[in-house]
Write a protein that holds these residues in place. Structure first.
Motif, PDB file in Angstrom:
ATOM      1  N   MET A 122      -4.085  16.216  -5.764  1.00  0.00           N
ATOM      2  CA  MET A 122      -4.237  15.444  -6.969  1.00  0.00           C
ATOM      3  C   MET A 122      -4.536  16.400  -8.132  1.00  0.00           C
ATOM      4  N   ARG A 123      -3.887  16.160  -9.249  1.00  0.00           N
ATOM      5  CA  ARG A 123      -4.107  16.983 -10.426  1.00  0.00           C
ATOM      6  C   ARG A 123      -5.386  16.546 -11.129  1.00  0.00           C
ATOM      7  N   LEU A 124      -6.016  17.490 -11.772  1.00  0.00           N
ATOM      8  CA  LEU A 124      -7.231  17.203 -12.519  1.00  0.00           C
ATOM      9  C   LEU A 124      -6.970  16.143 -13.590  1.00  0.00           C
ATOM     10  N   LEU A 125      -5.830  16.238 -14.261  1.00  0.00           N
ATOM     11  CA  LEU A 125      -5.528  15.298 -15.341  1.00  0.00           C
ATOM     12  C   LEU A 125      -5.221  13.896 -14.827  1.00  0.00           C
ATOM     13  N   ASP A 126      -4.889  13.757 -13.551  1.00  0.00           N
ATOM     14  CA  ASP A 126      -4.630  12.427 -12.995  1.00  0.00           C
ATOM     15  C   ASP A 126      -5.874  11.556 -13.015  1.00  0.00           C
ATOM     16  N   THR A 127      -7.040  12.176 -13.043  1.00  0.00           N
ATOM     17  CA  THR A 127      -8.287  11.416 -13.026  1.00  0.00           C
ATOM     18  C   THR A 127      -8.707  10.975 -14.432  1.00  0.00           C
ATOM     19  N   LEU A 128      -8.013  11.453 -15.462  1.00  0.00           N
ATOM     20  CA  LEU A 128      -8.336  11.082 -16.840  1.00  0.00           C
ATOM     21  C   LEU A 128      -7.599   9.799 -17.191  1.00  0.00           C
ATOM     22  N   THR A 129      -8.285   8.680 -17.049  1.00  0.00           N
ATOM     23  CA  THR A 129      -7.677   7.389 -17.358  1.00  0.00           C
ATOM     24  C   THR A 129      -7.700   7.162 -18.866  1.00  0.00           C
ATOM     25  N   VAL A 130      -6.903   6.215 -19.321  1.00  0.00           N
ATOM     26  CA  VAL A 130      -6.880   5.862 -20.735  1.00  0.00           C
ATOM     27  C   VAL A 130      -8.267   5.380 -21.163  1.00  0.00           C
ATOM     28  N   ARG A 131      -8.915   4.607 -20.332  1.00  0.00           N
ATOM     29  CA  ARG A 131     -10.256   4.101 -20.651  1.00  0.00           C
ATOM     30  C   ARG A 131     -11.250   5.250 -20.782  1.00  0.00           C
ATOM     31  N   THR A 132     -11.233   6.180 -19.834  1.00  0.00           N
ATOM     32  CA  THR A 132     -12.148   7.320 -19.884  1.00  0.00           C
ATOM     33  C   THR A 132     -11.888   8.169 -21.118  1.00  0.00           C
ATOM     34  N   ALA A 133     -10.617   8.436 -21.407  1.00  0.00           N
ATOM     35  CA  ALA A 133     -10.272   9.232 -22.584  1.00  0.00           C
ATOM     36  C   ALA A 133     -10.730   8.529 -23.861  1.00  0.00           C
ATOM     37  N   SER A 134     -10.571   7.218 -23.912  1.00  0.00           N
ATOM     38  CA  SER A 134     -10.995   6.457 -25.091  1.00  0.00           C
ATOM     39  C   SER A 134     -12.511   6.519 -25.272  1.00  0.00           C
ATOM     40  N   LEU A 135     -13.239   6.403 -24.178  1.00  0.00           N
ATOM     41  CA  LEU A 135     -14.700   6.473 -24.257  1.00  0.00           C
ATOM     42  C   LEU A 135     -15.168   7.866 -24.671  1.00  0.00           C
ATOM     43  N   LEU A 136     -14.546   8.899 -24.100  1.00  0.00           N
ATOM     44  CA  LEU A 136     -14.906  10.272 -24.472  1.00  0.00           C
ATOM     45  C   LEU A 136     -14.587  10.544 -25.940  1.00  0.00           C
ATOM     46  N   VAL A 186      -8.410   4.461 -35.131  1.00  0.00           N
ATOM     47  CA  VAL A 186      -7.194   5.033 -34.541  1.00  0.00           C
ATOM     48  C   VAL A 186      -7.289   5.043 -33.020  1.00  0.00           C
ATOM     49  N   ILE A 187      -8.420   5.468 -32.490  1.00  0.00           N
ATOM     50  CA  ILE A 187      -8.598   5.497 -31.032  1.00  0.00           C
ATOM     51  C   ILE A 187      -8.483   4.087 -30.462  1.00  0.00           C
ATOM     52  N   GLY A 188      -9.105   3.126 -31.108  1.00  0.00           N
ATOM     53  CA  GLY A 188      -9.006   1.737 -30.656  1.00  0.00           C
ATOM     54  C   GLY A 188      -7.589   1.214 -30.714  1.00  0.00           C
ATOM     55  N   PHE A 189      -6.885   1.518 -31.792  1.00  0.00           N
ATOM     56  CA  PHE A 189      -5.500   1.073 -31.937  1.00  0.00           C
ATOM     57  C   PHE A 189      -4.618   1.671 -30.836  1.00  0.00           C
ATOM     58  N   VAL A 190      -4.751   2.979 -30.618  1.00  0.00           N
ATOM     59  CA  VAL A 190      -3.932   3.627 -29.584  1.00  0.00           C
ATOM     60  C   VAL A 190      -4.287   3.067 -28.210  1.00  0.00           C
ATOM     61  N   TRP A 191      -5.577   2.869 -27.962  1.00  0.00           N
ATOM     62  CA  TRP A 191      -5.997   2.337 -26.668  1.00  0.00           C
ATOM     63  C   TRP A 191      -5.414   0.947 -26.434  1.00  0.00           C
ATOM     64  N   LEU A 192      -5.356   0.134 -27.479  1.00  0.00           N
ATOM     65  CA  LEU A 192      -4.853  -1.228 -27.337  1.00  0.00           C
ATOM     66  C   LEU A 192      -3.327  -1.310 -27.265  1.00  0.00           C
ATOM     67  N   PHE A 193      -2.636  -0.502 -28.063  1.00  0.00           N
ATOM     68  CA  PHE A 193      -1.206  -0.734 -28.255  1.00  0.00           C
ATOM     69  C   PHE A 193      -0.269   0.366 -27.783  1.00  0.00           C
ATOM     70  N   GLU A 194      -0.731   1.568 -27.653  1.00  0.00           N
ATOM     71  CA  GLU A 194       0.194   2.661 -27.329  1.00  0.00           C
ATOM     72  C   GLU A 194      -0.027   3.127 -25.896  1.00  0.00           C
TER      73      GLU A 194
END
Length: 141
Positions: free
Chosen positions: A1-15, A67-75
């Motif tokens: 498993m790649r390290l980046l595979d564990t970076l979910t959209v939710r985790t990235a948004s929170l960080l 911007v982070i919220g918009f990307v998290w919701l729509f992109e």
């Protein structure tokens, strides 16, 4: 498993959101020492655009969260959610970094703004490379 595979959209948004909030808090902590009019844009000859202290402290964090919220919701990229996650994280890191430079400059630290933008360009180039050429073998794990 790649390290980046564990970076979910939710985790990235929170960080990313957390980083932007830290930048906003740094501005509030520095509030008493900041000038009434803050430089927010720098040209070859130095600062060339100024805003009130309130805007200088809160505008970038507020826009960053939006911007982070918009990307998290729509992109979302269903084919590769890692791309969306990295984009969100890059946005948070970049906005916090730039906001920090602006705060430092307005606190009297004469930052070479042109040189300070260099790391952002390098990281953006690396992300484009990763997007179009794949993640280098040494990162895959």
């Amino acid at each position: 498993m790649r390290l980046l595979d564990t970076l979910t959209v939710r985790t990235a948004s929170l960080l990313a959101g957390g980083l932007v909030l830290v930048g906003g808090l740094a501005g509030l902590v520095a509030w008493p020492a900041l000038p009434a009019e803050m430089a927010i844009h720098f040209g070859p000859a130095g600062p060339d655009q100024f805003v009130s202290k309130l805007r200088g402290v809160l505008l970038v964090p507020a826009l960053g969260l939006a911007v982070i919220g918009f990307v998290w919701l729509f992109e979302r990229n269903p084919a590769d959610p890692t791309v969306t996650s990295l984009g969100i994280l890059f946005t948070g890191v970049t906005l916090t970094y730039v906001h920090g430079i602006v705060l430092l400059w307005n606190l009297g630290v004469q930052v070479d703004v042109t040189a300070a933008v260099g790391p952002i360009v390098v990281v953006a180039g690396a992300l484009v490379y990763v997007q179009y050429r794949g993640i280098p073998r040494f990162v895959r794990g």
